[in-house]
Design an enzyme around this catalytic site. Structure first.
Site, short mmCIF file in Angstrom:
data_model
loop_
_atom_site.label_atom_id
_atom_site.label_comp_id
_atom_site.label_asym_id
_atom_site.label_seq_id
_atom_site.Cartn_x
_atom_site.Cartn_y
_atom_site.Cartn_z
N HIS A 1 41.25 42.01 43.39
CA HIS A 1 42.69 42.20 43.54
C HIS A 1 43.33 42.54 42.18
CE1 HIS A 1 46.85 41.08 44.87
NE2 HIS A 1 46.95 40.73 43.61
N GLU A 2 42.97 41.77 41.15
CA GLU A 2 43.53 42.04 39.82
C GLU A 2 43.07 43.41 39.31
OE1 GLU A 2 45.86 40.16 38.85
OE2 GLU A 2 45.42 38.71 40.44
N HIS B 1 45.29 46.09 40.53
CA HIS B 1 46.50 46.28 39.70
C HIS B 1 46.17 47.13 38.47
CE1 HIS B 1 49.16 43.64 41.82
NE2 HIS B 1 48.44 42.56 41.63
N GLU C 1 51.51 44.42 45.33
CA GLU C 1 50.58 43.35 45.70
C GLU C 1 49.83 43.71 46.97
OE1 GLU C 1 49.74 41.00 43.83
OE2 GLU C 1 51.32 41.22 42.33
#
Ligand code: ZN
Length: 423
Positions: A278-279, A282, A358
């Protein structure tokens, strides 16, 4: 007149607080929409009764504190002006030293100190609340140390900005907002650049991942996402908090993916890999750069509005606020107040954009790890761990949620699971 305005402002704040008390504690209905009942997103399926009631209770109080804290700041700055404190701080600065160059730093010190002390009780309540609910494990001295670092960092930052601001105001009464914005661009980029290497380490220790077996797995994943290894860090948070977190910070060669050691201690490797992916989402999609671009655009508009509102307020209420001229440093609390109001007013928009990013990062992560089970259970664990609401009241979502509510995030993952099971 000034006294009357003060009474009205306090009254307005009390009414506002009562409204939010009613909204959060009476009006908002914590029940899930029917179609989510019994799914993986339903907290009743993964929290026990005690955790459920604690999370409702804790969230309500937290939300109330959130809605009270920002307007309290406005009230404080407003009262500082009305009761002539800003004027007094300036006089103290001028009386204490002859040297003109020192007047602004001293004025700023008194103003910052007063505002810091005025909001300290609410910060303390917030800290002791998260301690009561076992989210924070930070000792009082350590918390106080963080508060003091905050104070001095803030003071140092404004000490750079304020003299420039008032110098520009004196140079150009009509265009100072534009020149300030132009100067803020390199300043913002510089601050973002030094954040992970200078600012963050003031609060905590950062180091490469300690668990080498896990590090290998994470770096394999990072390699797949074309992220060099030196960008993955662990931070020591377990002495302060039980909460879990991971984030991306910094720009350019200082960009980093950071994992709190609490996250590493509490999740399985598969779950950690999902959070990491997930990070990485980003990082790969350059959300920080989009964020900076959005922020700069918004701040241009915001500074223009500040300029208009300050002129209007001084022309209309200058006598009561004890500001004869915008470019007099006595108007600084007004500047702070307007900036804070505009930030609050724009937060629904910036939160909306953040929630969109997100969602993108979640999608990236699940496509990369293809393990919905680990993903769903990691979100459930995050919910339990932070005692967070899966389905917050509307106003809380709009003003507070930079991430989509867990209800949305978990059901998205469920959809993915169902889709790929049948394929
Ligand atoms: Zn994220």
């Amino acid at each position: 007149m000034a006294r009357k305005m003060g009474v009205y402002a306090v009254l307005a704040f009390v009414l506002y607080g009562l409204f939010f008390y009613w909204y959060l504690f009476q009006f908002a209905d914590p029940k899930l929409p029917f179609e989510y009942e019994g799914t993986n997103a339903d907290p009743a399926t993964f929290l026990n009764g005690r955790e459920l009631s604690l999370s409702e209770e804790y969230s309500k109080i937290r939300n109330l504190l959130f809605f009270l804290s920002t307007p309290l700041e406005w009230l404080i700055y407003f009262l500082i002006l009305l009761f002539g404190l800003s004027k007094a701080f300036k006089r103290w600065a001028e009386d204490s030293v002859k040297h003109k160059l020192l007047h602004t730093p001293i004025y700023l010190f008194w103003l910052s100190l007063f505002a810091f002390i005025a909001v300290l009780p609410l910060s303390y309540i917030s800290y002791s609340l998260s301690k009561t609910y076992h989210i924070s494990t930070q000792s009082f001295p350590s918390w106080m140390k963080d508060e003091l670092i905050d104070f001095w960092l803030n003071y140092a930052t404004w000490l750079i900005i304020v003299p420039v601001l008032y110098w520009l105001m004196r140079k150009s009464q009509k265009r100072w907002w534009l020149y300030l914005w132009i100067l803020s661009v390199p300043f913002t980029l510089f601050m973002m650049f030094i954040q992970p290497v200078i600012i963050d380490p003031l609060y905590n220790d950062f180091y490469p991942l300690k668990n080498k077996a896990l590090e290998t797995k994470i770096l394999t994943l990072a390699d797949k996402a074309h992220i060099p290894a030196e960008h993955v860090f662990e931070v020591n948070m377990s002495e302060e908090t039980n909460a879990m977190n991971a984030y991306v910070s910094g720009i350019g060669s200082n960009a980093r993916i950071v994992l709190w050691d609490t996250t590493l201690n509490k999740l399985s490797d598969e779950q950690i890999l999902f959070i990491m992916a997930h990070e990485m989402g980003h990082y790969v999609e350059k959300h920080i750069y989009w964020g900076i671009a959005g922020y700069l655009l918004l701040s241009l508009f915001g500074l223009y509005l500040t300029y208009r509102l300050m002129n209007w307020a001084v022309a209309r209420f200058g006598k009561e606020l004890k500001i004869s001229d915008t470019k007099d440093i006595r108007s600084l609390p007004l500047f702070y107040m307007i900036i804070s109001m505009l930030l609050f007013a724009s937060s629904p928009l910036s939160n909306f954009v953040s929630r969109y990013q997100e969602t993108r990062a979640d999608t990236y992560a699940i496509e990369m790890t293809k393990n919905p089970d680990a993903a769903i259970t990691s979100f459930q664990e995050l919910t339990r761990n932070g005692l967070s609401q899966v389905n917050p009241p509307m106003l809380v979502k709009i003003f507070r949620y930079t991430h989509p509510p867990m209800l949305d995030r978990i059901s998205k993952l469920e959809e993915y699971e169902v889709k790929h099971r049948t394929e």
